[in-house]
Write an enzyme that holds these catalytic residues in place. Structure first.
Site, PDB file in Angstrom:
ATOM      1  N   LYS A 143      10.479 -11.210  -2.199  1.00 41.41           N
ATOM      2  CA  LYS A 143      10.152 -11.249  -3.709  1.00 41.41           C
ATOM      3  C   LYS A 143      11.415 -10.258  -4.213  1.00 41.41           C
ATOM      4  O   LYS A 143      11.614 -10.565  -5.638  1.00 41.41           O
ATOM      5  CB  LYS A 143       8.866 -10.508  -3.871  1.00 41.41           C
ATOM      6  CG  LYS A 143       7.780 -11.379  -4.043  1.00 41.41           C
ATOM      7  CD  LYS A 143       6.413 -10.765  -4.377  1.00 41.41           C
ATOM      8  CE  LYS A 143       5.175 -11.460  -4.384  1.00 41.41           C
ATOM      9  NZ  LYS A 143       4.113 -10.999  -4.695  1.00 41.41           N
ATOM     10  N   ALA A 166      -0.699   1.090  -5.308  1.00 41.73           N
ATOM     11  CA  ALA A 166       0.664   1.413  -5.890  1.00 41.73           C
ATOM     12  C   ALA A 166       1.760   0.259  -5.137  1.00 41.73           C
ATOM     13  O   ALA A 166       2.842   0.674  -5.403  1.00 41.73           O
ATOM     14  CB  ALA A 166       1.202   2.697  -5.859  1.00 41.73           C
TER      15      ALA A 166
HETATM   16  P1  NDP Z   1       1.261  -4.004  -0.606  1.00 42.32           P
HETATM   17  O1  NDP Z   1       1.375  -4.050   0.552  1.00 42.32           O
HETATM   18  O2  NDP Z   1       2.467  -3.877  -1.464  1.00 42.32           O
HETATM   19  O3  NDP Z   1       0.267  -2.772  -1.411  1.00 42.32           O
HETATM   20  C1  NDP Z   1      -0.851  -2.535  -0.761  1.00 42.32           C
HETATM   21  C2  NDP Z   1      -1.620  -1.386  -1.622  1.00 42.32           C
HETATM   22  O4  NDP Z   1      -2.846  -1.211  -0.900  1.00 42.32           O
HETATM   23  C3  NDP Z   1      -1.058  -0.246  -1.154  1.00 42.32           C
HETATM   24  O5  NDP Z   1      -1.067   0.811  -2.298  1.00 42.32           O
HETATM   25  C4  NDP Z   1      -1.870   0.563  -0.223  1.00 42.32           C
HETATM   26  O6  NDP Z   1      -1.751   2.039  -0.035  1.00 42.32           O
HETATM   27  C5  NDP Z   1      -3.226   0.071  -0.566  1.00 42.32           C
HETATM   28  N1  NDP Z   1      -4.086   0.127   0.359  1.00 42.32           N
HETATM   29  C6  NDP Z   1      -4.140  -0.552   1.719  1.00 42.32           C
HETATM   30  N2  NDP Z   1      -5.139  -0.390   2.578  1.00 42.32           N
HETATM   31  C7  NDP Z   1      -5.841   0.661   1.833  1.00 42.32           C
HETATM   32  C8  NDP Z   1      -6.924   1.357   2.128  1.00 42.32           C
HETATM   33  N3  NDP Z   1      -7.577   1.074   3.268  1.00 42.32           N
HETATM   34  N4  NDP Z   1      -7.355   2.292   1.184  1.00 42.32           N
HETATM   35  C9  NDP Z   1      -6.845   2.485  -0.051  1.00 42.32           C
HETATM   36  N5  NDP Z   1      -5.686   2.054  -0.187  1.00 42.32           N
HETATM   37  C10 NDP Z   1      -5.112   1.097   0.617  1.00 42.32           C
HETATM   38  O7  NDP Z   1       0.318  -5.070  -1.134  1.00 42.32           O
HETATM   39  P2  NDP Z   1       0.490  -6.157  -2.499  1.00 42.32           P
HETATM   40  O8  NDP Z   1       0.127  -5.024  -3.761  1.00 42.32           O
HETATM   41  O9  NDP Z   1       1.439  -7.014  -2.630  1.00 42.32           O
HETATM   42  O10 NDP Z   1      -1.050  -6.981  -2.509  1.00 42.32           O
HETATM   43  C11 NDP Z   1      -2.026  -6.194  -2.317  1.00 42.32           C
HETATM   44  C12 NDP Z   1      -3.151  -7.088  -2.534  1.00 42.32           C
HETATM   45  O11 NDP Z   1      -3.175  -8.030  -3.801  1.00 42.32           O
HETATM   46  C13 NDP Z   1      -3.222  -8.009  -1.271  1.00 42.32           C
HETATM   47  O12 NDP Z   1      -4.279  -8.075  -0.794  1.00 42.32           O
HETATM   48  C14 NDP Z   1      -2.947  -9.436  -1.872  1.00 42.32           C
HETATM   49  O13 NDP Z   1      -3.521 -10.567  -1.700  1.00 42.32           O
HETATM   50  C15 NDP Z   1      -3.348  -9.271  -3.352  1.00 42.32           C
HETATM   51  N6  NDP Z   1      -2.637 -10.107  -4.501  1.00 42.32           N
HETATM   52  C16 NDP Z   1      -3.410 -10.825  -5.086  1.00 42.32           C
HETATM   53  C17 NDP Z   1      -2.796 -11.940  -6.167  1.00 42.32           C
HETATM   54  C18 NDP Z   1      -3.690 -12.736  -6.673  1.00 42.32           C
HETATM   55  O14 NDP Z   1      -2.944 -13.348  -7.655  1.00 42.32           O
HETATM   56  N7  NDP Z   1      -4.820 -12.507  -6.763  1.00 42.32           N
HETATM   57  C19 NDP Z   1      -1.232 -11.546  -6.315  1.00 42.32           C
HETATM   58  C20 NDP Z   1      -0.615 -10.560  -5.611  1.00 42.32           C
HETATM   59  C21 NDP Z   1      -1.360 -10.043  -4.644  1.00 42.32           C
HETATM   60  P3  NDP Z   1      -0.891   2.791   0.717  1.00 42.32           P
HETATM   61  O15 NDP Z   1       0.437   2.620  -0.137  1.00 42.32           O
HETATM   62  O16 NDP Z   1      -1.579   4.028   0.870  1.00 42.32           O
HETATM   63  O17 NDP Z   1      -0.503   1.737   2.135  1.00 42.32           O
END
Ligand code: NDP
Length: 287
Positions: free
Chosen positions: A73, A134
């Site tokens: 991306k 985030a």
């Molecule tokens: P990233 O890996 O960039 O970010 C994941 C985020 O989730 C981080 O902030 C992470 O925190 C947090 N996180 C993960 N596990 C936990 C936990 N147990 N407790 C608290 N926070 C947690 O992923 P993306 O942002 O790209 O994607 C996130 C979700 O969004 C995915 O599941 C994806 O499927 C979904 N998505 C859906 C879309 C749609 O069209 N519906 C489009 C794009 C994404 P930390 O920084 O602390 O690790």
């Protein structure tokens, strides 16, 4: 005589891993329902170091466009001729339109999110929004919320990744008028009573961890609030099931995904797809 035109129109997704990406199911269902029989969506496993070749291939095959997912991306931006203002702010592109070899990049993640809110009757102007997470999805969502005139954004993330939240906050403060702040996510997080919209932009609840619910104090979420999940798989997460059980207005990430995919199709074909057909195809695929 019947016209003989068997030219294929190709779109698809570059990613890795990508095999479980359900884009093909919803896009192909839409193309069929639109009578676009020679339009095909390809799920393409592209290595990180092969992105340039893949982009050249896209041009060589005159593909109409492509979605980009992890890990492409950000990297893909350097191969594009033009990038939308919001995708520049987000710092990532998830879809490309190929206009005769000229590549335009857009980020439709946050736009799909905004369309999902709008289709549920939620107007974000002046509203107070709590966004949990985030990462990439949160970035796209926060930028679109800010550009659409949300009143106040609070980004909540685990303290280990404070830098992610801080850099997002800087983008919002520098480039938009939204009031924004950041909060560490420690323990069960109470939702402030003046919140209008709660967003789960984390990966908590994503298949196969389908019983997981973000660590909110669920009792602090009231019927005056709207809860939007980003998780599209399962189509109804444990969080959304619990919200429905409590009578709290909410929407799943599946709606966001369908809206995003519908926008991609519209940008590629110039035609509006049938979102109900797409939603049913997704539900069937994930059942
Ligand atoms: P990233 O890996 O960039 O970010 C994941 C985020 O989730 C981080 O902030 C992470 O925190 C947090 N996180 C993960 N596990 C936990 C936990 N147990 N407790 C608290 N926070 C947690 O992923 P993306 O942002 O790209 O994607 C996130 C979700 O969004 C995915 O599941 C994806 O499927 C979904 N998505 C859906 C879309 C749609 O069209 N519906 C489009 C794009 C994404 P930390 O920084 O602390 O690790």
């Amino acid at each position: 005589m019947k016209e003989q035109n068997y030219l294929d129109h190709l779109v698809g997704v570059f990613g890795q891993p990508v095999a479980e990406n359900p884009g093909v199911v919803i896009q192909d269902a839409a193309f069929q329902a639109m009578g676009l029989e020679r339009w095909h969506f390809l799920t393409l496993d592209v290595d990180k170091d092969q992105l340039e070749n893949a982009i050249n291939g896209l041009k060589a095959f005159k593909m109409r466009g492509i979605n980009c997912t992890i890990p492409h991306k950000i990297e893909v931006m350097k191969y594009l001729d033009e990038i939308s203002e919001s995708a520049k702010l987000i710092g990532a592109v998830n879809m490309i339109v190929n206009d005769n070899g000229r590549l335009f990049g857009e980020n439709t993640d946050g736009k799909g999110f905004m369309m999902s809110l709008a289709s549920n009757g939620v107007d974000v102007k002046g509203k107070r929004v709590m966004v949990f997470g985030a990462g990439g999805a949160s970035r796209a969502i926060c930028v679109e919320l800010a550009l659409a005139g949300a009143g106040h954004l609070t980004i909540v993330n685990r303290p280990e990744d404070r830098a992610l939240g801080d850099s997002l906050l800087e983008i919002l403060r520098k480039n938009t008028k939204v009031e924004a702040d950041y909060c560490d996510w420690v323990g069960k997080f109470p939702i402030p009573a003046d919140t209008d919209i709660v967003v789960n932009a984390t990966s908590v609840g994503l298949y196969p961890n389908v019983d997981a619910i973000p660590n909110f104090d669920l009792d602090t979420i009231t019927k005056d609030m709207f809860v939007q999940d980003v998780i599209p798989n399962p189509t109804e997460t444990a969080l959304i099931r619990e919200m429905r059980r409590r009578g709290i207005p909410c929407a799943s990430g599946a709606g966001m995904l369908i809206n995003q995919a519908a926008l991609n199709i519209e940008m590629w074909t110039g035609m509006k797809p049938d979102k109900d057909v797409m939603y049913r195809a997704l539900e069937e695929a994930l059942a």
